[in-house]
Design a protein around this motif. Structure first.
Motif, PDB file in Angstrom:
ATOM      1  N   THR A 103       0.661  -1.195  -0.019  1.00  0.00           N
ATOM      2  CA  THR A 103       0.103  -0.026   0.076  1.00  0.00           C
ATOM      3  C   THR A 103       0.974   1.310   0.171  1.00  0.00           C
ATOM      4  OG1 THR A 103      -1.777  -1.151   1.319  1.00  0.00           O
ATOM      5  CG2 THR A 103      -2.001   1.289   1.102  1.00  0.00           C
ATOM      6  N   LEU A 104       2.029   1.269   0.822  1.00  0.00           N
ATOM      7  CA  LEU A 104       2.991   2.329   0.780  1.00  0.00           C
ATOM      8  C   LEU A 104       3.598   2.475  -0.513  1.00  0.00           C
ATOM      9  CD1 LEU A 104       4.244   4.373   2.718  1.00  0.00           C
ATOM     10  CD2 LEU A 104       6.108   2.667   2.991  1.00  0.00           C
ATOM     11  N   ASN A 105       4.027   1.507  -1.125  1.00  0.00           N
ATOM     12  CA  ASN A 105       4.475   1.570  -2.458  1.00  0.00           C
ATOM     13  C   ASN A 105       3.620   2.260  -3.565  1.00  0.00           C
ATOM     14  OD1 ASN A 105       6.254  -0.313  -1.000  1.00  0.00           O
ATOM     15  ND2 ASN A 105       6.711  -1.436  -3.004  1.00  0.00           N
ATOM     16  N   ILE A 106       2.335   1.722  -3.360  1.00  0.00           N
ATOM     17  CA  ILE A 106       1.450   2.246  -4.349  1.00  0.00           C
ATOM     18  C   ILE A 106       1.359   3.714  -4.046  1.00  0.00           C
ATOM     19  CG2 ILE A 106      -1.066   2.168  -5.105  1.00  0.00           C
ATOM     20  CD1 ILE A 106      -0.756  -0.948  -4.802  1.00  0.00           C
ATOM     21  N   VAL A 107       1.037   4.221  -2.782  1.00  0.00           N
ATOM     22  CA  VAL A 107       0.628   5.701  -2.538  1.00  0.00           C
ATOM     23  C   VAL A 107       1.811   6.468  -3.020  1.00  0.00           C
ATOM     24  CG1 VAL A 107       0.430   7.051  -0.612  1.00  0.00           C
ATOM     25  CG2 VAL A 107      -0.985   5.022  -0.635  1.00  0.00           C
ATOM     26  N   GLY A 152       4.334   5.543  -5.032  1.00  0.00           N
ATOM     27  CA  GLY A 152       4.691   5.716  -6.410  1.00  0.00           C
ATOM     28  C   GLY A 152       3.508   6.486  -7.224  1.00  0.00           C
ATOM     29  N   ILE A 153       2.560   6.594  -6.754  1.00  0.00           N
ATOM     30  CA  ILE A 153       1.296   7.547  -7.376  1.00  0.00           C
ATOM     31  C   ILE A 153       1.592   8.813  -7.121  1.00  0.00           C
ATOM     32  CG2 ILE A 153      -1.198   8.118  -7.293  1.00  0.00           C
ATOM     33  CD1 ILE A 153      -1.815   5.153  -6.997  1.00  0.00           C
ATOM     34  N   LEU A 154       2.020   9.134  -6.109  1.00  0.00           N
ATOM     35  CA  LEU A 154       2.410  10.780  -5.535  1.00  0.00           C
ATOM     36  C   LEU A 154       3.712  11.134  -6.456  1.00  0.00           C
ATOM     37  CD1 LEU A 154       1.940  10.599  -1.854  1.00  0.00           C
ATOM     38  CD2 LEU A 154       0.689  11.793  -3.525  1.00  0.00           C
ATOM     39  N   PHE A 155       4.635  10.339  -6.691  1.00  0.00           N
ATOM     40  CA  PHE A 155       5.664  10.503  -7.683  1.00  0.00           C
ATOM     41  C   PHE A 155       5.305  10.811  -9.053  1.00  0.00           C
ATOM     42  CE2 PHE A 155       8.439   9.966  -4.063  1.00  0.00           C
ATOM     43  CZ  PHE A 155       9.896   9.855  -4.344  1.00  0.00           C
ATOM     44  N   LEU A 156       4.452   9.950  -9.421  1.00  0.00           N
ATOM     45  CA  LEU A 156       4.087   9.858 -10.780  1.00  0.00           C
ATOM     46  C   LEU A 156       3.039  11.236 -11.085  1.00  0.00           C
ATOM     47  CD1 LEU A 156       3.165   6.385 -11.940  1.00  0.00           C
ATOM     48  CD2 LEU A 156       5.361   7.621 -12.156  1.00  0.00           C
ATOM     49  N   ALA A 179      13.270  12.567 -13.192  1.00  0.00           N
ATOM     50  CA  ALA A 179      13.553  12.042 -12.115  1.00  0.00           C
ATOM     51  C   ALA A 179      12.384  11.477 -10.983  1.00  0.00           C
ATOM     52  CB  ALA A 179      14.374  12.954 -11.210  1.00  0.00           C
ATOM     53  N   LEU A 180      11.287  12.366 -11.041  1.00  0.00           N
ATOM     54  CA  LEU A 180      10.263  11.870 -10.170  1.00  0.00           C
ATOM     55  C   LEU A 180       9.650  10.646 -10.784  1.00  0.00           C
ATOM     56  CD1 LEU A 180       8.542  15.168  -8.930  1.00  0.00           C
ATOM     57  CD2 LEU A 180       9.714  13.451  -7.604  1.00  0.00           C
ATOM     58  N   ALA A 235       9.559   3.030  -6.713  1.00  0.00           N
ATOM     59  CA  ALA A 235       8.646   3.193  -5.569  1.00  0.00           C
ATOM     60  C   ALA A 235       7.591   1.941  -5.694  1.00  0.00           C
ATOM     61  CB  ALA A 235       7.868   4.447  -5.302  1.00  0.00           C
ATOM     62  N   PHE A 236       7.201   1.492  -6.821  1.00  0.00           N
ATOM     63  CA  PHE A 236       6.160   0.503  -6.904  1.00  0.00           C
ATOM     64  C   PHE A 236       6.817  -0.935  -6.704  1.00  0.00           C
ATOM     65  CE2 PHE A 236       3.789   3.534  -9.731  1.00  0.00           C
ATOM     66  CZ  PHE A 236       2.580   3.636  -9.151  1.00  0.00           C
TER      67      PHE A 236
END
Length: 159
Positions: free
Chosen positions: A9-13, A15-19, A74-75, A82-83
């Motif tokens: 869940t942390l990975n997904i959150v 990863g989405i914020l970075f993207l 970079a993000l 992150a995913f």
């Protein structure tokens, strides 16, 4: 709840914020790099020189645009890592985030310097124009010039 469920869940959150951040920076960076970023008070450089002239705004943002695109890439790279991150692999999104912050700050510095140089050039041009308009024009007495030319012609004709 298992640690892997929290981690994913942390990975997904993250990863989405970075993207999302990557998409914003790339879109704004492309717009700025091609000179189409409209003057506004929300997005852009926040130095006084940028707000003085539209040409200063455009030139400064053309300089900073590629750095914002680099920040976005970079993000995006950090988001991709992150995913799949776990354990020591979390170093990759952190490094990507630091690279994005560095690109953002270097771009802001270059953009602010470009704005100062463009503003300085515009002010120098305005000062030169004002000086040229205020300079006294020499007065020429046309009658005296005609008489002198006539005398010179008479002297050449008689010689």
């Amino acid at each position: 709840m298992s640690p892997f469920a929290v981690m994913s869940t942390l990975n997904i959150v993250i990863g989405i914020l970075f993207l999302l951040g990557a998409a914003v920076f790339i879109a704004i960076g492309v717009s700025a790099a091609v000179g189409k970023l409209p003057g506004n008070s929300v997005v852009g450089l926040r130095v006084p020189e940028v707000r003085k002239h539209e040409s200063t705004w455009v030139q400064a943002h053309r300089v900073v645009g590629p750095f914002w695109i680099l920040t976005g890439f970079a993000l995006a790279l950090g988001g991709a890592f992150a995913f799949i991150s776990h354990g020591w692999l979390w170093v990759a999104p952190v490094i990507a985030f630091v690279a994005a912050v560095v690109a953002l700050s270097v771009g802001g510095n270059f953009g602010a310097r470009a704005a100062a140089l463009v503003d300085e050039a515009i002010e120098a041009q305005d000062a030169d124009t004002a000086d040229a308009q205020q300079a006294p024009q020499p007065q020429v007495n046309l009658d005296a010039l005609r008489k002198a030319a006539g005398k010179a012609d008479e002297q050449q004709g008689g010689a």
